[in-house]
Motif scaffolding. Sequence first.
Motif, PDB file in Angstrom:
ATOM      1  N   ILE A 275       0.849  -1.188   0.000  1.00 36.57           N
ATOM      2  CA  ILE A 275       0.000   0.000   0.000  1.00 36.57           C
ATOM      3  C   ILE A 275       0.883   1.237   0.000  1.00 36.57           C
ATOM      4  O   ILE A 275       1.709   1.422   0.896  1.00 36.57           O
ATOM      5  N   GLU A 276       0.731   2.044  -1.027  1.00 41.13           N
ATOM      6  CA  GLU A 276       1.471   3.306  -1.077  1.00 41.13           C
ATOM      7  C   GLU A 276       0.908   4.241  -0.022  1.00 41.13           C
ATOM      8  O   GLU A 276      -0.301   4.280   0.212  1.00 41.13           O
ATOM      9  N   SER A 277       1.781   4.981   0.617  1.00 41.69           N
ATOM     10  CA  SER A 277       1.340   5.968   1.592  1.00 41.69           C
ATOM     11  C   SER A 277       2.219   7.202   1.438  1.00 41.69           C
ATOM     12  O   SER A 277       3.277   7.156   0.826  1.00 41.69           O
ATOM     13  N   THR A 278       1.755   8.281   2.008  1.00 41.81           N
ATOM     14  CA  THR A 278       2.540   9.499   1.992  1.00 41.81           C
ATOM     15  C   THR A 278       3.752   9.277   2.890  1.00 41.81           C
ATOM     16  O   THR A 278       3.605   8.753   3.998  1.00 41.81           O
ATOM     17  N   PRO A 279       4.958   9.619   2.438  1.00 44.20           N
ATOM     18  CA  PRO A 279       6.124   9.454   3.308  1.00 44.20           C
ATOM     19  C   PRO A 279       5.925  10.189   4.633  1.00 44.20           C
ATOM     20  O   PRO A 279       5.349  11.269   4.673  1.00 44.20           O
ATOM     21  N   THR A 280       6.383   9.558   5.710  1.00 41.65           N
ATOM     22  CA  THR A 280       6.231  10.163   7.029  1.00 41.65           C
ATOM     23  C   THR A 280       7.069  11.422   7.148  1.00 41.65           C
ATOM     24  O   THR A 280       8.046  11.606   6.426  1.00 41.65           O
ATOM     25  N   ARG A 281       6.648  12.264   8.056  1.00 43.25           N
ATOM     26  CA  ARG A 281       7.401  13.466   8.393  1.00 43.25           C
ATOM     27  C   ARG A 281       8.024  13.239   9.766  1.00 43.25           C
ATOM     28  O   ARG A 281       7.529  12.429  10.550  1.00 43.25           O
ATOM     29  N   PRO A 282       9.104  13.937  10.071  1.00 44.57           N
ATOM     30  CA  PRO A 282       9.779  13.716  11.346  1.00 44.57           C
ATOM     31  C   PRO A 282       8.911  13.875  12.592  1.00 44.57           C
ATOM     32  O   PRO A 282       9.204  13.282  13.615  1.00 44.57           O
ATOM     33  N   ASN A 283       7.814  14.639  12.521  1.00 44.98           N
ATOM     34  CA  ASN A 283       6.993  14.840  13.710  1.00 44.98           C
ATOM     35  C   ASN A 283       5.762  13.941  13.770  1.00 44.98           C
ATOM     36  O   ASN A 283       4.919  14.102  14.650  1.00 44.98           O
ATOM     37  N   GLU A 284       5.637  12.967  12.870  1.00 42.72           N
ATOM     38  CA  GLU A 284       4.500  12.054  12.894  1.00 42.72           C
ATOM     39  C   GLU A 284       4.749  10.918  13.873  1.00 42.72           C
ATOM     40  O   GLU A 284       5.867  10.412  13.982  1.00 42.72           O
ATOM     41  N   ILE A 285       3.684  10.519  14.557  1.00 37.33           N
ATOM     42  CA  ILE A 285       3.772   9.411  15.502  1.00 37.33           C
ATOM     43  C   ILE A 285       3.896   8.108  14.724  1.00 37.33           C
ATOM     44  O   ILE A 285       3.246   7.910  13.706  1.00 37.33           O
ATOM     45  N   GLY A 286       4.759   7.224  15.198  1.00 36.51           N
ATOM     46  CA  GLY A 286       4.955   5.929  14.561  1.00 36.51           C
ATOM     47  C   GLY A 286       6.410   5.734  14.190  1.00 36.51           C
ATOM     48  O   GLY A 286       7.291   6.461  14.653  1.00 36.51           O
ATOM     49  N   MET A 287       6.679   4.766  13.340  1.00 35.39           N
ATOM     50  CA  MET A 287       8.038   4.489  12.888  1.00 35.39           C
ATOM     51  C   MET A 287       8.597   5.741  12.258  1.00 35.39           C
ATOM     52  O   MET A 287       8.003   6.308  11.352  1.00 35.39           O
ATOM     53  N   HIS A 288       9.729   6.191  12.721  1.00 36.89           N
ATOM     54  CA  HIS A 288      10.233   7.490  12.319  1.00 36.89           C
ATOM     55  C   HIS A 288      11.379   7.407  11.329  1.00 36.89           C
ATOM     56  O   HIS A 288      11.302   7.915  10.228  1.00 36.89           O
ATOM     57  N   ARG A 289      12.472   6.774  11.723  1.00 38.34           N
ATOM     58  CA  ARG A 289      13.649   6.767  10.868  1.00 38.34           C
ATOM     59  C   ARG A 289      14.567   5.634  11.289  1.00 38.34           C
ATOM     60  O   ARG A 289      14.418   5.051  12.331  1.00 38.34           O
ATOM     61  N   VAL A 290      15.541   5.380  10.437  1.00 34.16           N
ATOM     62  CA  VAL A 290      16.640   4.483  10.778  1.00 34.16           C
ATOM     63  C   VAL A 290      17.888   5.360  10.754  1.00 34.16           C
ATOM     64  O   VAL A 290      18.027   6.234   9.890  1.00 34.16           O
ATOM     65  N   ALA A 291      18.769   5.186  11.736  1.00 36.27           N
ATOM     66  CA  ALA A 291      19.934   6.064  11.877  1.00 36.27           C
ATOM     67  C   ALA A 291      21.225   5.268  11.792  1.00 36.27           C
ATOM     68  O   ALA A 291      21.307   4.146  12.298  1.00 36.27           O
ATOM     69  N   PHE A 292      22.214   5.883  11.150  1.00 34.25           N
ATOM     70  CA  PHE A 292      23.529   5.255  11.014  1.00 34.25           C
ATOM     71  C   PHE A 292      24.613   6.237  11.410  1.00 34.25           C
ATOM     72  O   PHE A 292      24.562   7.417  11.041  1.00 34.25           O
ATOM     73  N   SER A 293      25.612   5.749  12.130  1.00 33.09           N
ATOM     74  CA  SER A 293      26.836   6.505  12.359  1.00 33.09           C
ATOM     75  C   SER A 293      27.725   6.270  11.156  1.00 33.09           C
ATOM     76  O   SER A 293      27.856   5.132  10.687  1.00 33.09           O
ATOM     77  N   VAL A 294      28.329   7.333  10.664  1.00 31.58           N
ATOM     78  CA  VAL A 294      29.252   7.228   9.533  1.00 31.58           C
ATOM     79  C   VAL A 294      30.541   7.946   9.908  1.00 31.58           C
ATOM     80  O   VAL A 294      30.533   8.831  10.764  1.00 31.58           O
ATOM     81  N   ASP A 295      31.633   7.571   9.277  1.00 29.99           N
ATOM     82  CA  ASP A 295      32.885   8.251   9.599  1.00 29.99           C
ATOM     83  C   ASP A 295      33.136   9.452   8.692  1.00 29.99           C
ATOM     84  O   ASP A 295      34.032  10.250   8.953  1.00 29.99           O
ATOM     85  N   ASP A 296      32.317   9.615   7.638  1.00 32.03           N
ATOM     86  CA  ASP A 296      32.475  10.746   6.724  1.00 32.03           C
ATOM     87  C   ASP A 296      31.095  11.097   6.159  1.00 32.03           C
ATOM     88  O   ASP A 296      30.635  10.477   5.199  1.00 32.03           O
ATOM     89  N   ILE A 297      30.439  12.074   6.765  1.00 34.64           N
ATOM     90  CA  ILE A 297      29.074  12.407   6.346  1.00 34.64           C
ATOM     91  C   ILE A 297      29.036  12.939   4.922  1.00 34.64           C
ATOM     92  O   ILE A 297      28.096  12.655   4.174  1.00 34.64           O
ATOM     93  N   ASP A 298      30.064  13.676   4.503  1.00 39.91           N
ATOM     94  CA  ASP A 298      30.070  14.194   3.129  1.00 39.91           C
ATOM     95  C   ASP A 298      30.099  13.047   2.120  1.00 39.91           C
ATOM     96  O   ASP A 298      29.365  13.061   1.128  1.00 39.91           O
ATOM     97  N   LYS A 299      30.907  12.036   2.387  1.00 40.25           N
ATOM     98  CA  LYS A 299      30.970  10.871   1.497  1.00 40.25           C
ATOM     99  C   LYS A 299      29.635  10.120   1.512  1.00 40.25           C
ATOM    100  O   LYS A 299      29.132   9.699   0.473  1.00 40.25           O
TER     101      LYS A 299
END
Length: 145
Positions: A76-100
Amino acid sequence: MAIKLENVGITVRDLEAAIAFFADLGLTVVGRDTVSGEWTDTAVGLDGNHVNIAMLRTPDGHGHLELFEYIHPTAIESTPTRPNEIGMHRVAFSVDDIDKALEIAAKHGCRPLRGVATYEDICKLAYVRGPSGIIVMLAEELKQS
């Protein structure tokens, strides 16, 4: 009771595109399968569940993403979530070079929602809209002097 996070599951529109994005960021595919049957119907609560899956592991060996591309029932297609919406928000990664990392994301058509921010003198971070609209946070720890 002991508890351990096993993985984060994300349904995607295009499994190959999502795998390519996360693999370019450094994750490794550790398994792929197509699953269906009564056990999957029971586990996820969908009758006739039939899905292609891929399990990816972060380079440190601790983090895992499980990507799902539904064959049935239709995703089911849905509108992409926004950072302030309740529910699954994001997946986060630490990187050693954000520009890369952002260059890699850009090769997949993924750009920061606004830009790169610096949090105090702790880290630089950016939210990008990844494959299938997934919000992916990339953060580079700033070297402490």
